[in-house]
Write a protein that holds these residues in place. Sequence first.
Motif, PDB file in Angstrom:
ATOM      1  N   GLN A 183      -6.525   1.068  -4.457  1.00 20.68           N
ATOM      2  CA  GLN A 183      -5.511   2.143  -3.990  1.00 20.68           C
ATOM      3  C   GLN A 183      -5.742   3.235  -4.752  1.00 20.68           C
ATOM      4  OE1 GLN A 183      -3.188   2.217  -1.424  1.00 20.68           O
ATOM      5  NE2 GLN A 183      -4.060   0.005  -0.975  1.00 20.68           N
ATOM      6  N   ARG A 220      -8.026   5.430  -2.801  1.00 16.35           N
ATOM      7  CA  ARG A 220      -7.490   5.993  -1.635  1.00 16.35           C
ATOM      8  C   ARG A 220      -6.566   7.317  -2.289  1.00 16.35           C
ATOM      9  NH1 ARG A 220      -6.012   0.147   0.768  1.00 16.35           N
ATOM     10  NH2 ARG A 220      -7.918  -0.082   1.881  1.00 16.35           N
ATOM     11  N   GLU A 223       0.995  -1.228  -0.016  1.00 20.70           N
ATOM     12  CA  GLU A 223       0.043  -0.047  -0.059  1.00 20.70           C
ATOM     13  C   GLU A 223       0.915   1.228   0.036  1.00 20.70           C
ATOM     14  OE1 GLU A 223      -3.099  -0.368   3.164  1.00 20.70           O
ATOM     15  OE2 GLU A 223      -3.914  -1.973   2.115  1.00 20.70           O
ATOM     16  N   ARG A 224       1.899   1.280  -0.773  1.00 21.89           N
ATOM     17  CA  ARG A 224       2.858   2.403  -1.047  1.00 21.89           C
ATOM     18  C   ARG A 224       2.700   2.746  -2.356  1.00 21.89           C
ATOM     19  NH1 ARG A 224       8.401   1.816   2.056  1.00 21.89           N
ATOM     20  NH2 ARG A 224       8.046   4.046   1.967  1.00 21.89           N
TER      21      ARG A 224
END
Length: 141
Positions: free
Chosen positions: A122, A125, A51-52
């Motif tokens: 992602q 987000r 999640e980077r």
Amino acid sequence: MEFLLFWSALWILGIGLFLYLTMMLVRWMTVRFSQGVEANVRAAESIVNDERVPEAWTAPYRQQIEALRRSVGSEAEIERAGRRGHKDCLRQLDRLVQYFEKSSLVDSTESRHVLLSGLQRQRARWVAGGWQYVIERDCDH
């Protein structure tokens, strides 16, 4: 006879040089292709599993923002740089999604679905979080 021998040797040398250059071009293209595939897989792994945002995507913008902060750049300038980075990261993520939609590297339909769902999650987000979430999330500020 010497004339014919000279031109034959020159012709053979030319063909040899052409084949050598062709092999070098194929080798170079193979390396570039494999580096691209590896970069895409690493980026997807970073985004979905960790999640980077991939460091290579954010580094230029982080450096620019840090330079603006050191030189006492205005908040508007920092904001513009951050928004550019955010937009660029979203564009790269969209390219990554397109790559994996068409890629034969994914072994099954289920795997493709899991990967694409993770990338889309992602993306949502990143959009909701704004540029600070994407560019500065893992910084030491």
